[in-house]
Design a protein around this motif. Sequence first.
Motif, PDB file in Angstrom:
ATOM      1  N   LEU A  87      50.317  -1.618  24.209  1.00  0.00           N
ATOM      2  CA  LEU A  87      50.686  -3.039  24.142  1.00  0.00           C
ATOM      3  C   LEU A  87      49.489  -3.924  24.458  1.00  0.00           C
ATOM      4  O   LEU A  87      49.206  -4.903  23.768  1.00  0.00           O
ATOM      5  N   HIS A  88      48.761  -3.575  25.515  1.00  0.00           N
ATOM      6  CA  HIS A  88      47.626  -4.396  25.927  1.00  0.00           C
ATOM      7  C   HIS A  88      46.478  -4.310  24.929  1.00  0.00           C
ATOM      8  O   HIS A  88      45.771  -5.290  24.707  1.00  0.00           O
ATOM      9  N   ALA A  89      46.305  -3.135  24.320  1.00  0.00           N
ATOM     10  CA  ALA A  89      45.184  -2.936  23.390  1.00  0.00           C
ATOM     11  C   ALA A  89      45.419  -3.634  22.060  1.00  0.00           C
ATOM     12  O   ALA A  89      44.496  -4.234  21.492  1.00  0.00           O
ATOM     13  N   TYR A  90      46.649  -3.549  21.537  1.00  0.00           N
ATOM     14  CA  TYR A  90      46.868  -3.994  20.162  1.00  0.00           C
ATOM     15  C   TYR A  90      47.556  -5.349  20.050  1.00  0.00           C
ATOM     16  O   TYR A  90      47.339  -6.076  19.097  1.00  0.00           O
ATOM     17  N   ILE A  91      48.368  -5.678  21.040  1.00  0.00           N
ATOM     18  CA  ILE A  91      49.123  -6.929  20.965  1.00  0.00           C
ATOM     19  C   ILE A  91      48.562  -7.981  21.935  1.00  0.00           C
ATOM     20  O   ILE A  91      48.145  -9.065  21.541  1.00  0.00           O
ATOM     21  N   LEU A  92      48.541  -7.657  23.216  1.00  0.00           N
ATOM     22  CA  LEU A  92      48.180  -8.662  24.216  1.00  0.00           C
ATOM     23  C   LEU A  92      46.684  -8.953  24.240  1.00  0.00           C
ATOM     24  O   LEU A  92      46.260 -10.089  24.356  1.00  0.00           O
ATOM     25  N   ARG A  93      45.901  -7.903  24.186  1.00  0.00           N
ATOM     26  CA  ARG A  93      44.434  -8.009  24.164  1.00  0.00           C
ATOM     27  C   ARG A  93      43.900  -8.941  25.255  1.00  0.00           C
ATOM     28  O   ARG A  93      43.043  -9.801  25.004  1.00  0.00           O
ATOM     29  N   VAL A  94      44.393  -8.765  26.459  1.00  0.00           N
ATOM     30  CA  VAL A  94      43.888  -9.495  27.622  1.00  0.00           C
ATOM     31  C   VAL A  94      42.476  -8.999  27.921  1.00  0.00           C
ATOM     32  O   VAL A  94      42.267  -7.799  28.038  1.00  0.00           O
ATOM     33  N   ASP A  95      41.528  -9.910  28.053  1.00  0.00           N
ATOM     34  CA  ASP A  95      40.158  -9.477  28.349  1.00  0.00           C
ATOM     35  C   ASP A  95      40.126  -8.654  29.643  1.00  0.00           C
ATOM     36  O   ASP A  95      40.730  -9.035  30.644  1.00  0.00           O
ATOM     37  N   PRO A  96      39.426  -7.509  29.596  1.00  0.00           N
ATOM     38  CA  PRO A  96      39.412  -6.596  30.751  1.00  0.00           C
ATOM     39  C   PRO A  96      39.041  -7.237  32.089  1.00  0.00           C
ATOM     40  O   PRO A  96      39.500  -6.779  33.128  1.00  0.00           O
ATOM     41  N   VAL A  97      38.267  -8.301  32.078  1.00  0.00           N
ATOM     42  CA  VAL A  97      37.848  -8.906  33.342  1.00  0.00           C
ATOM     43  C   VAL A  97      39.061  -9.393  34.156  1.00  0.00           C
ATOM     44  O   VAL A  97      39.029  -9.458  35.385  1.00  0.00           O
ATOM     45  N   ASN A  98      40.142  -9.707  33.453  1.00  0.00           N
ATOM     46  CA  ASN A  98      41.313 -10.268  34.126  1.00  0.00           C
ATOM     47  C   ASN A  98      42.102  -9.257  34.951  1.00  0.00           C
ATOM     48  O   ASN A  98      42.846  -9.637  35.860  1.00  0.00           O
ATOM     49  N   PHE A  99      41.939  -7.967  34.638  1.00  0.00           N
ATOM     50  CA  PHE A  99      42.646  -6.959  35.422  1.00  0.00           C
ATOM     51  C   PHE A  99      42.146  -6.946  36.861  1.00  0.00           C
ATOM     52  O   PHE A  99      42.921  -6.724  37.795  1.00  0.00           O
ATOM     53  N   LYS A 100      40.832  -7.209  37.027  1.00  0.00           N
ATOM     54  CA  LYS A 100      40.291  -7.266  38.389  1.00  0.00           C
ATOM     55  C   LYS A 100      40.878  -8.448  39.152  1.00  0.00           C
ATOM     56  O   LYS A 100      41.159  -8.351  40.343  1.00  0.00           O
ATOM     57  N   LEU A 101      41.038  -9.580  38.436  1.00  0.00           N
ATOM     58  CA  LEU A 101      41.546 -10.783  39.079  1.00  0.00           C
ATOM     59  C   LEU A 101      42.994 -10.574  39.516  1.00  0.00           C
ATOM     60  O   LEU A 101      43.369 -10.918  40.642  1.00  0.00           O
ATOM     61  N   LEU A 102      43.802  -9.999  38.630  1.00  0.00           N
ATOM     62  CA  LEU A 102      45.206  -9.752  38.969  1.00  0.00           C
ATOM     63  C   LEU A 102      45.304  -8.742  40.113  1.00  0.00           C
ATOM     64  O   LEU A 102      46.079  -8.929  41.057  1.00  0.00           O
ATOM     65  N   SER A 103      44.509  -7.676  40.030  1.00  0.00           N
ATOM     66  CA  SER A 103      44.516  -6.664  41.095  1.00  0.00           C
ATOM     67  C   SER A 103      44.190  -7.290  42.444  1.00  0.00           C
ATOM     68  O   SER A 103      44.850  -7.012  43.445  1.00  0.00           O
ATOM     69  N   HIS A 104      43.166  -8.148  42.461  1.00  0.00           N
ATOM     70  CA  HIS A 104      42.776  -8.812  43.704  1.00  0.00           C
ATOM     71  C   HIS A 104      43.941  -9.639  44.267  1.00  0.00           C
ATOM     72  O   HIS A 104      44.244  -9.566  45.467  1.00  0.00           O
ATOM     73  N   CYS A 105      44.607 -10.382  43.403  1.00  0.00           N
ATOM     74  CA  CYS A 105      45.714 -11.229  43.861  1.00  0.00           C
ATOM     75  C   CYS A 105      46.884 -10.392  44.369  1.00  0.00           C
ATOM     76  O   CYS A 105      47.575 -10.772  45.317  1.00  0.00           O
ATOM     77  N   LEU A 106      47.099  -9.227  43.768  1.00  0.00           N
ATOM     78  CA  LEU A 106      48.150  -8.334  44.268  1.00  0.00           C
ATOM     79  C   LEU A 106      47.758  -7.805  45.648  1.00  0.00           C
ATOM     80  O   LEU A 106      48.581  -7.762  46.567  1.00  0.00           O
ATOM     81  N   LEU A 107      46.499  -7.450  45.826  1.00  0.00           N
ATOM     82  CA  LEU A 107      46.038  -6.982  47.133  1.00  0.00           C
ATOM     83  C   LEU A 107      46.207  -8.064  48.190  1.00  0.00           C
ATOM     84  O   LEU A 107      46.623  -7.792  49.317  1.00  0.00           O
TER      85      LEU A 107
END
Lengths: 142, 147
Positions: A87-107
Motif C-alpha cells: 500500500l505504501h509503495a504503490y498507492i500512498l508513496r509517503v516519502d521515507p523521511v516521514n517514517f522517522k518523524l512519525l516514529s519519533h512522535c510515537l516514542l
Amino acid sequence: MSLTKTERTIIVSMWAKISTQADTIGTETLERLFLSYPQTKTYFPHFDLHPGSAQLRAHGSKVVAAVGDAAKSIDNIGAALSKLSELHAYILRVDPVNFKLLSHCLLVTLAARFPADFTAEAHAAWDKFLSVVSSVLTEKYR
Amino acid sequence: MVHFTAEEKVAITSLWSKMNVEEAGGEALGRLLVVYPWTQRFFDNFGNLSSPSAILGNPKVKAHGKKVLTSFGDAIKNMDNLKTTFAKLSELHCDKLHVDPENFRLLGNVMVIILATHFGKEFTPEVQAAWQKLVSAVAIALGHKYH
C-alpha cells in the motif's frame, strides 16, 4: 538490522500495557506529528485535522493497530505488514523521511504516558523496532 | 533567522525552569549513547560504556552531559540570536571535535523524549512543537560554521 530476544521481550510486554490505550495513543501521535512537522499534513488534504476530529481518531487507531500487528508478529514483521508495505509503495508513496518523524512522535507519546516503563533500554528497543517497521513499509518502494 | 512566538518562548522557558539541568544532561547524553550506540565513537576515553546501566552510571557521561545541557541553557537565554551565540561552539565541533551535525539532531530528539518522561501530560503536542523548533534551530546553529 534485527531485534534481539531481549528487545522483542521488551516490545511485547510493553505492547500488552499499551494496547488498552491504543486508540488515544494513535490520535495523540498524529496530533504531535502535525503540530511539530506541519509538512506531514500534505499527505492528508482530504482530512479534517482539527484535534478531536473523527477522521484523526480513526486514522490514529489504524496506525497504532498496525504497530500492534507488528508487535504480535515480532518474529516476522515482514510477513505481518506485507499488504501495508505494498500500500505504501504503490498507492500512498509517503516519502521515507516521514517514517522517522512519525516514529519519533510515537516514542514521545509513549514516553509521556509510560515514563516509568520508558527506560533507556526500552527507548532503544522501541526506536529500533519502529525503525524495522519503517524499513518493512518502505522496502518495496523501488 | 528563526522567530519564536511569545507562546513558544513560554512553553520552553517554563519547562526549563523546572528542570534539574545536571541530572537531565547526564540522562540525555546517556540515552543518546544507549539508543544510538554508534555515537559512542566520540567518547573512547570515557571508560565503561558496555551496557545501559554502565553508561547511565558513568561519571564522565554525567559530567559531559551536564556541560552540554548547561550550554543548551544559553540557547534558551538567546533564542532570537542562536547563530551568533553558538558560532564559536560550531567552529569547535567542526574543526576540533569533528562531529557530524546529524548527531545534534539525534541529541535534540533524545532531549524531547526526556522532557516527555519528566513532564508527562504537561508535555502537550503544542509544547512539544515549540521544543522541536528550538532543538532544530540549535542543531542548525551548531552546524552553521561547518566548512
